[in-house]
Design an enzyme around this catalytic site. Structure first.
Site, PDB file in Angstrom:
ATOM      1  N   ASP A 107      45.711  26.800  54.189  1.00  0.00           N
ATOM      2  CA  ASP A 107      46.438  27.606  53.222  1.00  0.00           C
ATOM      3  C   ASP A 107      45.987  27.101  51.861  1.00  0.00           C
ATOM      4  O   ASP A 107      46.194  25.927  51.526  1.00  0.00           O
ATOM      5  CB  ASP A 107      47.941  27.403  53.408  1.00  0.00           C
ATOM      6  CG  ASP A 107      48.784  28.199  52.416  1.00  0.00           C
ATOM      7  OD1 ASP A 107      48.269  28.573  51.347  1.00  0.00           O
ATOM      8  OD2 ASP A 107      49.970  28.430  52.699  1.00  0.00           O
ATOM      9  N   ASN A 136      37.755  33.202  48.628  1.00  0.00           N
ATOM     10  CA  ASN A 136      37.972  34.601  48.972  1.00  0.00           C
ATOM     11  C   ASN A 136      39.425  34.932  49.299  1.00  0.00           C
ATOM     12  O   ASN A 136      39.845  36.076  49.129  1.00  0.00           O
ATOM     13  CB  ASN A 136      37.089  34.976  50.172  1.00  0.00           C
ATOM     14  CG  ASN A 136      37.487  36.290  50.789  1.00  0.00           C
ATOM     15  OD1 ASN A 136      37.260  37.357  50.214  1.00  0.00           O
ATOM     16  ND2 ASN A 136      38.101  36.245  51.969  1.00  0.00           N
ATOM     17  N   SER A 155      36.574  38.037  42.868  1.00  0.00           N
ATOM     18  CA  SER A 155      37.488  38.639  41.907  1.00  0.00           C
ATOM     19  C   SER A 155      37.658  40.103  42.293  1.00  0.00           C
ATOM     20  O   SER A 155      37.872  40.426  43.455  1.00  0.00           O
ATOM     21  CB  SER A 155      36.946  38.464  40.491  1.00  0.00           C
ATOM     22  OG  SER A 155      37.804  39.030  39.527  1.00  0.00           O
ATOM     23  N   TYR A 179      48.206  41.262  39.788  1.00  0.00           N
ATOM     24  CA  TYR A 179      46.939  41.015  40.471  1.00  0.00           C
ATOM     25  C   TYR A 179      45.822  40.793  39.442  1.00  0.00           C
ATOM     26  O   TYR A 179      45.062  39.817  39.525  1.00  0.00           O
ATOM     27  CB  TYR A 179      46.609  42.190  41.383  1.00  0.00           C
ATOM     28  CG  TYR A 179      45.322  42.041  42.158  1.00  0.00           C
ATOM     29  CD1 TYR A 179      45.297  41.342  43.363  1.00  0.00           C
ATOM     30  CD2 TYR A 179      44.137  42.592  41.691  1.00  0.00           C
ATOM     31  CE1 TYR A 179      44.123  41.202  44.082  1.00  0.00           C
ATOM     32  CE2 TYR A 179      42.959  42.453  42.395  1.00  0.00           C
ATOM     33  CZ  TYR A 179      42.954  41.763  43.593  1.00  0.00           C
ATOM     34  OH  TYR A 179      41.777  41.621  44.284  1.00  0.00           O
ATOM     35  N   LYS A 203      43.258  37.485  38.446  1.00  0.00           N
ATOM     36  CA  LYS A 203      41.800  37.593  38.479  1.00  0.00           C
ATOM     37  C   LYS A 203      41.201  37.378  37.090  1.00  0.00           C
ATOM     38  O   LYS A 203      40.118  36.794  36.952  1.00  0.00           O
ATOM     39  CB  LYS A 203      41.387  38.951  39.054  1.00  0.00           C
ATOM     40  CG  LYS A 203      41.799  39.165  40.508  1.00  0.00           C
ATOM     41  CD  LYS A 203      41.212  38.094  41.427  1.00  0.00           C
ATOM     42  CE  LYS A 203      41.481  38.398  42.889  1.00  0.00           C
ATOM     43  NZ  LYS A 203      40.927  37.365  43.797  1.00  0.00           N
ATOM     44  N   THR A 234      38.212  46.928  53.706  1.00  0.00           N
ATOM     45  CA  THR A 234      38.734  45.649  54.172  1.00  0.00           C
ATOM     46  C   THR A 234      40.199  45.856  54.543  1.00  0.00           C
ATOM     47  O   THR A 234      40.710  46.966  54.473  1.00  0.00           O
ATOM     48  CB  THR A 234      38.620  44.575  53.087  1.00  0.00           C
ATOM     49  OG1 THR A 234      39.509  44.906  52.016  1.00  0.00           O
ATOM     50  CG2 THR A 234      37.196  44.488  52.542  1.00  0.00           C
TER      51      THR A 234
END
Length: 288
Positions: free
Chosen positions: A66, A93, A144, A158, A162, A193
């Site tokens: 983690d 990632n 990113s 979010y 980034k 994804t």
């Protein structure tokens, strides 16, 4: 962790990839293996990597990690170095999405996302850098997003994480180039994804006043799952090609949507700067 401290023999480069069990992490791991390299594949549930390890028993080591666990980070890096003696590529990632207007986020939601997208990658990067400096080579890949260059309603949290990661990485690249270490910031658009899949996107508590601007994101992102134009395998191939290039770019936008949106954002920022350039230049003490 795997429960073993035995030394292993590395084939090719040694990759340490977080979030390696799905999405870009999985695609990058598969591309690295196809290139003949060795992968330490980190995930919160390493059993989800059993099939990859079975297919490449001598070149894949699944590990539990983690990335918000500082002690876990230190242990995984130490074990990787014990097993293989080096880490050639770190891929940060692991991540997830959060939808909501800025007023809708709680402090806890903001802090948790920053731990995952910023403090975790920062800690992993710091952990591997002494070894990369000593070996005079290495690469740090920061996953990113096109949302790391610009933002829009519903994804402020979010994008903020980034943006922070990209700012840190831009400075990092200038600091470590002298040691032969590359830094690559990857800015994907919409790819197939698990990012937008069922249960993958967290949602902040809803304030109805923002429905007109955030509502389309709340419904549109989940509905896009499985329909995104981007191919993760092609993205992984592009990342490997960029790392192997003589001049690795600092930023790599992936997908027509990302390239178009980032170019449009840069053009708009340039127009705004030129529009207000005179005002900006008028604020120095010696300005007329």
């Amino acid at each position: 962790m795997t429960g073993t401290s035995e030394q292993k023999r590395a084939t090719g480069r040694v990759w340490l990839i977080t979030g390696a069990n799905s999405g870009f992490g999985r695609a990058i791991a598969e591309a690295a293996l196809a290139a003949g390299d060795t992968v330490v594949a980190a995930a919160r549930r390493p059993e989800t990597l059993d099939d990859l390890a079975a297919a490449h028993p001598d070149r894949v080591v699944p590990v539990r990690l983690d990335v918000t666990d500082q002690a876990g980070i230190a242990a995984v890096v130490a074990d990787t170095l014990l097993w293989y003696g080096r880490i050639d590529v770190l891929v940060n990632n692991a991540g997830r999405g959060l939808i909501g207007a800025v007023e809708e986020y709680t402090d806890r939601e903001l802090r948790d996302l920053m731990e995952l997208h910023f403090f975790g990658p920062a800690a992993l990067t710091r952990a591997v850098l002494p070894h990369m400096r000593a070996q005079g080579s290495g690469a740090v890949v920061q996953l990113s997003s096109m949302g790391g260059r610009f933002s829009f309603p519903g994804v402020g949290a979010y994008s903020a994480t980034k943006f922070a990661l990209e700012g840190l990485s831009e400075a990092l690249a200038l600091e470590v180039a002298q040691f032969g270490i590359k830094v690559l910031i990857v800015e994907p658009g919409a790819f197939r994804t698990s990012f937008a899949g069922a249960g993958a996107l967290a949602q902040a508590a809803v304030i109805p006043a923002y429905d007109s601007v955030v509502g389309p994101v709340r419904t549109g992102l989940p509905e896009s799952d499985g329909k995104q134009p981007g191919d993760p395998a092609k993205a992984a191939a592009a990342i490997l090609a960029a790392l192997d290039a003589e001049r690795t770019p600092l930023r790599l936008a992936l997908g027509n949507d990302a390239v178009d949106a980032i170019l449009g954002n840069l053009d708009a920022a340039g127009r705004e700067l030129r529009e207000w350039e005179k005002v900006g230049r008028s604020t120095d003490l010696d300005a007329e």
